[in-house]
Write an enzyme that holds these catalytic residues in place. Structure first.
Site, PDB file in Angstrom:
ATOM      1  N   HIS A   7      12.393  -7.231  -3.171  1.00  0.00           N
ATOM      2  CA  HIS A   7      10.951  -7.521  -3.601  1.00  0.00           C
ATOM      3  C   HIS A   7       9.906  -7.422  -2.803  1.00  0.00           C
ATOM      4  O   HIS A   7      10.033  -7.085  -1.890  1.00  0.00           O
ATOM      5  CB  HIS A   7      11.047  -9.231  -3.978  1.00  0.00           C
ATOM      6  CG  HIS A   7      11.154  -9.994  -2.958  1.00  0.00           C
ATOM      7  ND1 HIS A   7      12.187 -10.429  -2.333  1.00  0.00           N
ATOM      8  CD2 HIS A   7      10.032 -10.299  -2.130  1.00  0.00           C
ATOM      9  CE1 HIS A   7      12.071 -11.208  -1.175  1.00  0.00           C
ATOM     10  NE2 HIS A   7      10.782 -11.056  -1.049  1.00  0.00           N
ATOM     11  N   HIS A  79       4.367  -9.539   1.685  1.00  0.00           N
ATOM     12  CA  HIS A  79       5.403  -9.005   2.411  1.00  0.00           C
ATOM     13  C   HIS A  79       6.206  -7.905   1.464  1.00  0.00           C
ATOM     14  O   HIS A  79       5.959  -8.128   0.381  1.00  0.00           O
ATOM     15  CB  HIS A  79       6.337  -9.747   3.319  1.00  0.00           C
ATOM     16  CG  HIS A  79       7.109 -10.739   2.504  1.00  0.00           C
ATOM     17  ND1 HIS A  79       6.757 -11.713   2.053  1.00  0.00           N
ATOM     18  CD2 HIS A  79       8.444 -10.473   1.871  1.00  0.00           C
ATOM     19  CE1 HIS A  79       7.636 -12.589   1.701  1.00  0.00           C
ATOM     20  NE2 HIS A  79       8.637 -11.835   1.233  1.00  0.00           N
ATOM     21  N   GLU A 130      10.328  -8.266   5.598  1.00  0.00           N
ATOM     22  CA  GLU A 130      11.558  -9.104   5.380  1.00  0.00           C
ATOM     23  C   GLU A 130      12.836  -8.281   5.447  1.00  0.00           C
ATOM     24  O   GLU A 130      12.907  -7.521   4.661  1.00  0.00           O
ATOM     25  CB  GLU A 130      11.625 -10.210   4.325  1.00  0.00           C
ATOM     26  CG  GLU A 130      12.446 -11.107   4.272  1.00  0.00           C
ATOM     27  CD  GLU A 130      12.569 -12.165   2.827  1.00  0.00           C
ATOM     28  OE1 GLU A 130      11.566 -11.993   2.115  1.00  0.00           O
ATOM     29  OE2 GLU A 130      13.144 -13.109   3.223  1.00  0.00           O
TER      30      GLU A 130
END
Lengths: 140, 140
Positions: A7, A79, A130
Site C-alpha cells: 500500500h 509512507h 514499511e
C-alpha cells in the site's frame, strides 16, 4: 527482496472528507473506516486493481501520525509499504548494507496482523518505508 | 475511473546514490537513469511486481521538482500517478465535483509519452495526484 507494493499510505486530517473526495471526484472504491486504537489510527482503503491506498487519520493521543500532521496540517504522503517474504532476513540484509531500522529493529505486528518494520527515512532520501512480511511466493 | 497505480514518484537529490541504495539495501531492480530534459528530470524506475517507483532527480534550471527539493533537501514522496482510460472525461468529472486541475487543465504529453494531468494537492489532502491516460481495458 521486495515482492509487492502492499500500500501507499496518505495521512489526512479528516478521513470522512477524504473518503468522500476519493469516491466523488475520482470514482474510487473506498472501504468503511476502521478504528485501530492499538495502532493510533483510523484507516480506510482506496482499492485500485494493482494495490491499495491507505488513508490514515490519527486516533487517540499517541497516534504515530500526529507529528506528521502537525507539520503538514492539510495531510500528505506518509509512507510506502513493500511486502517481503522473510522480514528478519530483510532486516539483517538492511543492517549489513548500512541502513537503519526504526525503534528496536524487532518486527511488530502491524495493522494488517502481520510482522512489520519501518526503515529510517534519512537512509531512503526522505521516504518512510514499511516492510511487511507476507509468506509464500504467490506475489513474487 | 482509476484503473491502475502507474507509479509512485519520489524526488531525490542524487539519483545515482538513491538507485544504489535501492539496489544494495533493498535488493531492488532499478533501471538505468534516463535524462528527460524536456521534462526537467532524470528518472530511474524501481520495478516491483505490481507497480513502479519512479526516482526523480532535477535536471536543468526549470525542473518541476526543484522547489520541492528546496523545501525537502533530503528528498521525499512527490506524487502518485493513477491511470485512467479517458483523461478528458476524468478531467470533466473532477471539475464538476469541485476539484481543481493544475495549469490550464489541458492534458500534456508526460514523461511516458501519454497524456497527463496533475490535480491540485489542496483538494486531495496534501497529496499531488497525476492522472495518465492509458487506453484499453487490459488493466481495468
Amino acid at each position: 527482496m521486495l515482492t509487492w507494493v502492499n500500500h501507499v499510505a496518505l495521512a489526512v486530517p479528516d478521513l470522512e472528507k477524504a473518503a468522500a473526495r476519493y469516491r466523488e471526484s475520482l470514482g474510487a472504491r473506498v472501504s468503511i473506516p476502521q478504528r485501530l486504537p492499538e495502532h493510533g489510527v483510523t484507516v480506510a482503503f482506496v482499492t485500485i486493481a494493482n494495490t491499495k491506498i491507505e488513508l490514515l487519520e490519527p486516533l487517540g493521543e499517541n497516534s504515530p501520525i500526529a507529528s506528521f500532521l502537525a507539520k503538514h496540517p492539510d495531510g500528505g504522503m506518509h509512507h510506502v509499504c513493500y511486502e517481503v517474504t522473510d522480514i528478519n532476513a530483510a532486516r539483517d540484509h538492511l543492517l549489513t548494507s548500512g541502513a537503519r531500522i526504526l525503534c528496536d529493529g524487532i518486527p511488530k505486528i502491524g495493522a494488517h496482523g502481520r510482522p512489520v518494520l519501518f526503515l529510517h527515512p534519512k537512509d531512503f532520501f526522505g521516504t518512510l518505508i514499511e516492510l511487511e512480511e507476507v509468506k509464500g511466493a504467490s506475489r513474487a
